[in-house]
Enzyme design. Structure first.
Site, PDB file in Angstrom:
ATOM      1  N   CYS A 172      69.360  36.532  30.646  1.00  0.00           N
ATOM      2  CA  CYS A 172      68.332  35.853  29.860  1.00  0.00           C
ATOM      3  C   CYS A 172      67.447  36.838  29.096  1.00  0.00           C
ATOM      4  O   CYS A 172      66.901  36.494  28.061  1.00  0.00           O
ATOM      5  CB  CYS A 172      67.450  35.004  30.769  1.00  0.00           C
ATOM      6  SG  CYS A 172      68.370  34.201  32.066  1.00  0.00           S
ATOM      7  N   THR A 184      76.080   9.740  35.155  1.00  0.00           N
ATOM      8  CA  THR A 184      77.365   9.653  35.852  1.00  0.00           C
ATOM      9  C   THR A 184      77.754  11.027  36.375  1.00  0.00           C
ATOM     10  O   THR A 184      77.714  12.015  35.644  1.00  0.00           O
ATOM     11  CB  THR A 184      78.446   9.101  34.897  1.00  0.00           C
ATOM     12  OG1 THR A 184      77.974   7.840  34.413  1.00  0.00           O
ATOM     13  CG2 THR A 184      79.770   8.918  35.593  1.00  0.00           C
ATOM     14  N   SER A 200      73.836  27.350  42.940  1.00  0.00           N
ATOM     15  CA  SER A 200      74.574  27.123  41.694  1.00  0.00           C
ATOM     16  C   SER A 200      76.042  27.498  41.847  1.00  0.00           C
ATOM     17  O   SER A 200      76.363  28.575  42.350  1.00  0.00           O
ATOM     18  CB  SER A 200      73.934  27.961  40.581  1.00  0.00           C
ATOM     19  OG  SER A 200      74.754  27.938  39.433  1.00  0.00           O
ATOM     20  N   GLY A 201      76.934  26.608  41.383  1.00  0.00           N
ATOM     21  CA  GLY A 201      78.382  26.777  41.566  1.00  0.00           C
ATOM     22  C   GLY A 201      78.969  28.033  40.940  1.00  0.00           C
ATOM     23  O   GLY A 201      79.830  28.691  41.533  1.00  0.00           O
TER      24      GLY A 201
HETATM   25  C1  LIG Z   1      71.862  32.155  37.744  1.00  0.00           C
HETATM   26  C2  LIG Z   1      70.573  31.934  38.406  1.00  0.00           C
HETATM   27  C3  LIG Z   1      69.847  30.757  38.204  1.00  0.00           C
HETATM   28  C4  LIG Z   1      70.282  29.712  37.220  1.00  0.00           C
HETATM   29  O1  LIG Z   1      71.435  29.015  37.629  1.00  0.00           O
HETATM   30  P1  LIG Z   1      72.263  28.191  36.509  1.00  0.00           P
HETATM   31  O2  LIG Z   1      73.276  27.445  37.310  1.00  0.00           O
HETATM   32  O3  LIG Z   1      72.864  29.199  35.597  1.00  0.00           O
HETATM   33  O4  LIG Z   1      71.294  27.288  35.844  1.00  0.00           O
HETATM   34  C5  LIG Z   1      68.657  30.590  38.882  1.00  0.00           C
HETATM   35  N1  LIG Z   1      68.219  31.526  39.745  1.00  0.00           N
HETATM   36  C6  LIG Z   1      68.883  32.662  39.980  1.00  0.00           C
HETATM   37  C7  LIG Z   1      68.355  33.646  40.956  1.00  0.00           C
HETATM   38  C8  LIG Z   1      70.088  32.915  39.320  1.00  0.00           C
HETATM   39  O5  LIG Z   1      70.739  34.048  39.539  1.00  0.00           O
END
Ligand SMILES: *Cc1c(COP(=O)(O)O)cnc(C)c1O
Length: 396
Positions: free
Chosen positions: A324, A237, A199-200
């Protein structure tokens, strides 16, 4: 002083990623699916970003599928492998008790749909014994999903060993590497995984963009139907500026990985040393290998939520666990999984630092955590009864 110590929740976008995004929006605004020059220029940028992301994790560009983030990548990998297995009569999945909710809630959904999920336990440091994976695999196992690095306590799980086992047993292996990519060296060939999520925004890229690595030949199905983007596997897109921003941030992080790791680790160790002087405190995951930046402490006799709010009032941004779970009164599932009782798990603090933090900031955190913990204990009836010997301390 303002100190940002919540890098495991998200990071500030790097300047070069931001500049790349703006340039992309200015110069390459076409739709990559359009046949005209503007479209093809955008497509070139998309290809460039795909090559960069692939190279950073040792993959081939064809194995990278851009998604809206880590959650989508986890969902797509797990659901694809699960339903591919189901078609062959396999309805068993193996995962751990310490996964991110993007994995755990996907598993819950599959359980409702008739899958049997094995949640492997971790040890007191959040580490998973790979032998447990080997023992749990059966002929009906459709998937093994084990995270690379835990987002709450930072523990690194033995994904290479698990990858080897899964290869031998011919079971697809997914790893949620969102907390590992750009923080420790990550190479999909070394791990031997079939799927990997990143994830970016966890490495100074933008939010709302991520990628799923899918090994050539591994099954991948759509979550979102529509156009033929991402080789027909993820319609919509493409968000080219975000994808470009992510690729620039990733390349930057991987280029300076050794320096960043050394710097972050030194800051972390300094922070741990300072916080460890607080009596009846515990560093979670202390016996395991961890990512350089994540520090998770429990302080007996206090509420993590109160600690957070008082630290926030001092300008310190931290977390009590995963973003979360905050807002709910349940203690972290990860801290319970490593065997902490509820009352101790409630008194947790996660400080996740980055290479841009400073020693002055660590001193400021140490000073304020000490002060706030002492204050909260002074007004805590639980602390009172611990001190009086009415109740035994759980953390010595
Ligand atoms: C943040 C996180 C995600 C979720 O990534 P998002 O780009 O926020 O959807 C999934 N797994 C772990 C271990 C993370 O830390």
């Amino acid at each position: 002083m303002n100190v940002y110590a919540d890098h495991a929740a998200t990071t500030k976008i790097s300047n070069s990623a931001k500049v790349a995004m703006i340039e992309n929006m200015d110069l390459y605004f076409g739709n990559p699916s359009s046949l005209h020059t503007q479209g093809q220029l955008a497509k070139e940028q998309l290809n460039k970003a795909r090559e960069t992301v692939a190279k950073a994790i040792g993959a081939k560009p064809r194995e990278i599928f851009f998604t809206s983030g880590g959650s989508e990548a986890d969902n797509q990998a797990i659901l694809s492998a699960a339903y591919a297995g189901k078609k062959k009569g396999k309805n068993h999945i193996i995962t751990t008790t310490v996964e991110h909710h993007a994995v755990l809630h996907t598993m819950a959904r599959l359980a409702k749909d008739g899958f049997e999920i094995t949640y492997l336990p971790v040890d007191q440091d959040g580490w998973l014994n790979p032998q447990l994976v080997e023992d749990a695999i059966r002929k009906e196992t459709a998937l093994v999903s084990v995270m690379y690095a835990n987002n709450e306590i930072g523990t690194l799980l033995p994904v290479k060993e698990i990858g080897t086992i899964c290869k031998q047993k011919k079971v697809p292996f997914h790893t949620d590497a969102v907390q590992a990519v750009a923080h420790v060296p990550v190479n999909v060939e070394d791990i031997g995984c079939d799927y990997l999520a990143l994830s970016g925004h966890k490495f100074h890229g933008p939010r709302g963009v991520g990628a799923l690595y899918v090994k050539m030949g591994a099954r991948i199905d759509n979550l979102i139907e529509g156009g033929a983007q991402e080789r027909g596997k993820r319609a919509g897109t493409e968000n080219v500026p975000a994808i470009m921003g992510m690729s620039v941030a990733l390349a930057e992080a991987v280029d300076s990985l050794d320096d960043n790791m050394a710097k972050t680790q030194a800051l972390r160790d300094y922070l741990i040393k300072g916080l460890s002087t607080i009596e009846h405190s515990r560093l979670n995951g202390s016996g395991a290998e961890r990512v350089p930046g994540t520090v998770n402490f429990c302080f007996e006799g206090i509420e993590g939520e109160s600690l957070l709010l008082l630290l926030d009032a001092k300008g310190i941004a931290a977390s009590s666990g995963s973003a979360c779970t905050s807002g709910s009164l349940d203690p972290s599932h990860v801290l319970l999984a490593i065997g902490l009782p509820h009352e101790v798990a409630h008194g947790s603090l996660r400080l996740s630092i980055g290479e841009e933090n400073t020693y002055e900031e660590m001193d400021y955190i140490i000073e304020n955590v000490k002060e706030v913990v002492a204050y909260l204990r002074s007004i805590s009836p639980i602390w009172e009864s611990l001190k009086n010997g009415d109740k035994p301390y759980i953390i010595q």
